[in-house]
Design a protein around this motif. Structure first.
Motif, PDB file in Angstrom:
ATOM      1  N   UNK A   1      46.611  35.141  28.691  1.00 53.95           N
ATOM      2  CA  UNK A   1      46.603  34.888  30.132  1.00 53.95           C
ATOM      3  C   UNK A   1      45.524  35.715  30.830  1.00 53.95           C
ATOM      4  N   UNK A   2      44.794  35.058  31.729  1.00 53.24           N
ATOM      5  CA  UNK A   2      43.757  35.755  32.482  1.00 53.24           C
ATOM      6  C   UNK A   2      43.646  35.133  33.867  1.00 53.24           C
ATOM      7  N   UNK A   3      42.992  35.867  34.743  1.00 58.07           N
ATOM      8  CA  UNK A   3      42.671  35.371  36.078  1.00 58.07           C
ATOM      9  C   UNK A   3      41.348  35.994  36.490  1.00 58.07           C
ATOM     10  N   UNK A   4      40.700  35.378  37.441  1.00 56.43           N
ATOM     11  CA  UNK A   4      39.483  35.931  38.021  1.00 56.43           C
ATOM     12  C   UNK A   4      39.860  36.439  39.414  1.00 56.43           C
ATOM     13  N   UNK A   5      39.744  37.748  39.603  1.00 57.48           N
ATOM     14  CA  UNK A   5      40.099  38.380  40.874  1.00 57.48           C
ATOM     15  C   UNK A   5      38.878  39.142  41.373  1.00 57.48           C
ATOM     16  N   UNK A   6      38.404  38.789  42.550  1.00 62.00           N
ATOM     17  CA  UNK A   6      37.199  39.425  43.112  1.00 62.00           C
ATOM     18  C   UNK A   6      36.049  39.411  42.107  1.00 62.00           C
ATOM     19  N   UNK A   7      35.849  38.269  41.487  1.00 67.29           N
ATOM     20  CA  UNK A   7      34.779  38.072  40.491  1.00 67.29           C
ATOM     21  C   UNK A   7      34.920  38.950  39.258  1.00 67.29           C
ATOM     22  N   UNK A   8      36.105  39.431  38.979  1.00 71.97           N
ATOM     23  CA  UNK A   8      36.357  40.244  37.787  1.00 71.97           C
ATOM     24  C   UNK A   8      37.470  39.592  36.969  1.00 71.97           C
ATOM     25  N   UNK A   9      37.313  39.631  35.652  1.00 72.28           N
ATOM     26  CA  UNK A   9      38.316  39.059  34.754  1.00 72.28           C
ATOM     27  C   UNK A   9      39.422  40.086  34.546  1.00 72.28           C
ATOM     28  N   UNK A  10      40.661  39.650  34.748  1.00 71.47           N
ATOM     29  CA  UNK A  10      41.815  40.494  34.461  1.00 71.47           C
ATOM     30  C   UNK A  10      42.701  39.761  33.465  1.00 71.47           C
TER      31      UNK A  10
ATOM     32  N   UNK B   1      46.565  39.543  31.438  1.00 75.05           N
ATOM     33  CA  UNK B   1      47.982  39.854  31.582  1.00 75.05           C
ATOM     34  C   UNK B   1      48.569  40.176  30.218  1.00 75.05           C
ATOM     35  N   UNK B   2      49.095  41.377  30.086  1.00 74.08           N
ATOM     36  CA  UNK B   2      49.742  41.812  28.851  1.00 74.08           C
ATOM     37  C   UNK B   2      51.245  41.915  29.088  1.00 74.08           C
TER      38      UNK B   2
ATOM     39  N   UNK C   1      51.037  43.521  24.121  1.00 75.90           N
ATOM     40  CA  UNK C   1      50.554  42.362  23.367  1.00 75.90           C
ATOM     41  C   UNK C   1      50.286  41.228  24.348  1.00 75.90           C
ATOM     42  N   UNK C   2      49.860  40.090  23.829  1.00 74.39           N
ATOM     43  CA  UNK C   2      49.795  38.859  24.607  1.00 74.39           C
ATOM     44  C   UNK C   2      51.000  38.006  24.199  1.00 74.39           C
ATOM     45  N   UNK C   3      51.514  37.165  25.093  1.00 76.62           N
ATOM     46  CA  UNK C   3      52.671  36.329  24.754  1.00 76.62           C
ATOM     47  C   UNK C   3      52.391  35.454  23.535  1.00 76.62           C
ATOM     48  N   UNK C   4      53.354  35.399  22.625  1.00 80.63           N
ATOM     49  CA  UNK C   4      53.184  34.610  21.406  1.00 80.63           C
ATOM     50  C   UNK C   4      54.542  34.238  20.843  1.00 80.63           C
ATOM     51  N   UNK C   5      54.538  33.306  19.891  1.00 80.55           N
ATOM     52  CA  UNK C   5      55.776  32.936  19.229  1.00 80.55           C
ATOM     53  C   UNK C   5      55.562  31.758  18.300  1.00 80.55           C
ATOM     54  N   UNK C   6      56.643  31.360  17.676  1.00 81.01           N
ATOM     55  CA  UNK C   6      56.594  30.209  16.773  1.00 81.01           C
ATOM     56  C   UNK C   6      56.240  28.950  17.555  1.00 81.01           C
TER      57      UNK C   6
ATOM     58  N   UNK D   1      61.069  42.628  28.861  1.00 81.82           N
ATOM     59  CA  UNK D   1      59.644  42.956  28.731  1.00 81.82           C
ATOM     60  C   UNK D   1      59.086  43.455  30.056  1.00 81.82           C
ATOM     61  N   UNK D   2      57.995  44.205  29.946  1.00 86.67           N
ATOM     62  CA  UNK D   2      57.187  44.552  31.111  1.00 86.67           C
ATOM     63  C   UNK D   2      55.950  43.674  31.071  1.00 86.67           C
ATOM     64  N   UNK D   3      55.339  43.447  32.213  1.00 88.29           N
ATOM     65  CA  UNK D   3      54.054  42.743  32.248  1.00 88.29           C
ATOM     66  C   UNK D   3      53.096  43.582  33.086  1.00 88.29           C
ATOM     67  N   UNK D   4      51.818  43.455  32.747  1.00 93.70           N
ATOM     68  CA  UNK D   4      50.820  44.298  33.405  1.00 93.70           C
ATOM     69  C   UNK D   4      49.460  43.613  33.406  1.00 93.70           C
ATOM     70  N   UNK D   5      48.841  43.518  34.586  1.00 98.15           N
ATOM     71  CA  UNK D   5      47.491  42.986  34.715  1.00 98.15           C
ATOM     72  C   UNK D   5      46.508  44.128  34.503  1.00 98.15           C
TER      73      UNK D   5
END
Length: 154
Positions: free
Chosen positions: A26-35, A37-38, A48-53, A117-121
């Motif tokens: 997962x990513x987003x462009x914020x103020x012309x910067x790539x962020x 999501x973990x 980690x990045x979200x994953x599964x079977x 889980x926690x999530x963090x940009x």
């Protein structure tokens, strides 16, 4: 130099299709910067990045988008092409995980695994610091480069 090689070396294996997983980057462009999501893993608490079977009857990329919604509470436009793959183990069995870029368009305040889980940009430098798996860092760098380096005119 040898030590660096050994740190990143993984024996080659051909996973059985049942032992292949998919994940979202997962990513987003914020103020012309790539962020990016973990999320934290449920077992170890590592970032980690979200994953599964891969869910039955779903494409790997649709399954990856489903994992992102369940684990991180985000949805958006998922790529049908994997940006990269990495190896992990699931209950001692080696698995190969294909990561599909997901441009986040919506983030929920409440989602299925929010209590687990926690999530963090994070910007790329923090993403690389938080990820303990170098392969995940390299995949994030690849996507970052694709999103930020101007394409040559054809």
């Amino acid at each position: 130099m040898l030590l660096e090689f050994l740190r990143s070396w993984h024996p080659r294996f051909e996973p059985v299709p049942a032992f292949r997983q998919s994940g979202a980057l997962p990513y987003a462009i914020v103020n012309n910067r790539v962020v990016f999501l973990l999320v934290t893993s449920r077992k170890t608490g590592r970032w980690i990045f979200p994953k599964g079977s891969i869910s039955a009857g779903m494409t790997p990329w649709d399954s990856a988008a489903k994992e992102a919604l369940e684990e991180a509470g985000v949805s958006g436009e998922i790529s049908t092409s994997a940006i990269g793959a990495y190896r992990n183990t699931d209950k001692g069995v080696p698995v190969e995980i294909d990561l599909y870029p997901l441009r986040v368009e919506a983030q929920l305040e409440a989602w299925q695994e929010m209590d687990q889980r926690l999530r963090h940009w994070a910007l790329l430098h923090e993403t690389k610091r938080l990820l303990s798996d170098r392969a995940l860092s390299r995949i994030a760098e690849t996507l970052h480069r694709q999103l930020t380096v101007p394409r040559l005119m054809q």
